[in-house]
Design a protein around this motif. Structure first.
Motif, short mmCIF file in Angstrom:
data_model
loop_
_atom_site.label_atom_id
_atom_site.label_comp_id
_atom_site.label_asym_id
_atom_site.label_seq_id
_atom_site.Cartn_x
_atom_site.Cartn_y
_atom_site.Cartn_z
N UNK A 136 0.83 -1.21 0.00
CA UNK A 136 0.00 0.00 0.00
C UNK A 136 0.86 1.25 0.00
N UNK A 137 1.97 1.23 0.75
CA UNK A 137 2.85 2.40 0.77
C UNK A 137 3.56 2.63 -0.56
N UNK A 138 3.79 1.58 -1.32
CA UNK A 138 4.50 1.69 -2.59
C UNK A 138 3.59 2.04 -3.77
N UNK A 139 2.28 1.98 -3.58
CA UNK A 139 1.38 2.31 -4.67
C UNK A 139 1.44 3.81 -4.97
N UNK A 140 1.69 4.15 -6.21
CA UNK A 140 1.85 5.55 -6.60
C UNK A 140 0.51 6.29 -6.70
N UNK A 141 -0.52 5.59 -7.12
CA UNK A 141 -1.81 6.25 -7.35
C UNK A 141 -2.65 6.39 -6.08
N UNK A 142 -2.18 5.80 -4.98
CA UNK A 142 -2.99 5.80 -3.76
C UNK A 142 -2.22 6.37 -2.58
N UNK A 143 -1.61 7.56 -2.77
CA UNK A 143 -0.90 8.19 -1.66
C UNK A 143 -1.84 8.54 -0.51
N UNK A 144 -3.12 8.73 -0.82
CA UNK A 144 -4.08 9.06 0.24
C UNK A 144 -4.32 7.88 1.18
N UNK A 145 -3.91 6.67 0.77
CA UNK A 145 -4.07 5.49 1.63
C UNK A 145 -2.79 5.12 2.37
N UNK A 146 -1.82 6.01 2.39
CA UNK A 146 -0.57 5.69 3.07
C UNK A 146 -0.79 5.47 4.58
N UNK A 147 -1.82 6.10 5.13
CA UNK A 147 -2.13 5.89 6.55
C UNK A 147 -2.50 4.42 6.80
N UNK A 148 -3.15 3.81 5.81
CA UNK A 148 -3.54 2.41 5.96
C UNK A 148 -2.31 1.50 6.02
N UNK A 149 -1.31 1.82 5.21
CA UNK A 149 -0.06 1.05 5.25
C UNK A 149 0.61 1.16 6.60
N UNK A 150 0.60 2.35 7.18
CA UNK A 150 1.19 2.55 8.50
C UNK A 150 0.41 1.79 9.56
N UNK A 151 -0.89 1.81 9.48
CA UNK A 151 -1.73 1.07 10.43
C UNK A 151 -1.46 -0.42 10.32
#
Length: 117
Positions: free
Chosen positions: A53-68
Motif C-alpha cells: 500500500x505504501x509503494x502504490x503511486x496512485x494511492x498516496x491518500x491510503x498511506x495511513x492504511x499502510x502505517x496502520x
C-alpha cells in the motif's frame, strides 16, 4: 484483568501424570507452536500488505492504511511471542514434574536392587 487470569493462573498438579496426560502435553506443545507460527505468518502478511500500500503511486491518500497495517503486524509479532512463551513456561513445569517422577522411580529401583545384593 479477569480475562488474563488464564495466562497467570498457578495450576497445581495433584495426581501422577500418566501416558495419556503426557501425550496431551505433547499435543498441546505442538498446538502452541502452530499458533505461534500463525501469529508470525499473519504479521508477515500484514507487513507485506503495508509495504504494498505504501509503494502504490496512485494511492498516496491510503498511506495511513499502510502505517496502520505495520502497527498491527508489530502487535501480532509481539503478542504471538509473549503468548508462546507464557504457555511454554507452563508446559515446562509439567515436563519438569515428569522428570522428577522418573528420577524418583529410578532411585527406588536402585535402592531395591541394592538391598537384594
Amino acid at each position: 484483568m479477569r480475562k488474563f487470569k488464564r495466562f497467570t493462573s498457578n495450576y497445581q498438579i495433584k495426581e501422577k501424570i500418566i501416558l495419556r496426560d503426557f501425550l496431551a502435553l505433547e499435543r498441546t506443545t505442538l498446538a502452541n507452536e502452530r499458533t505461534f507460527f500463525a501469529y508470525i505468518r499473519a504479521g508477515i502478511y500484514l507487513s507485506l500488505a503495508g509495504i504494498a500500500i505504501l509503494k502504490l503511486k496512485n494511492f498516496e491518500s491510503l498511506s495511513w492504511l499502510g502505517t496502520v497495517l505495520f502497527i498491527i503486524s508489530g502487535f501480532f509479532f509481539v503478542f504471538g511471542i509473549v503468548r508462546y512463551q507464557l504457555l511454554q513456561k507452563k508446559l515446562n513445569k509439567f515436563y519438569d514434574l515428569l522428570d522428577e517422577e522418573k528420577l524418583l522411580k529410578e532411585l527406588k529401583k536402585d535402592k531395591s536392587r541394592g538391598s537384594e545384593s
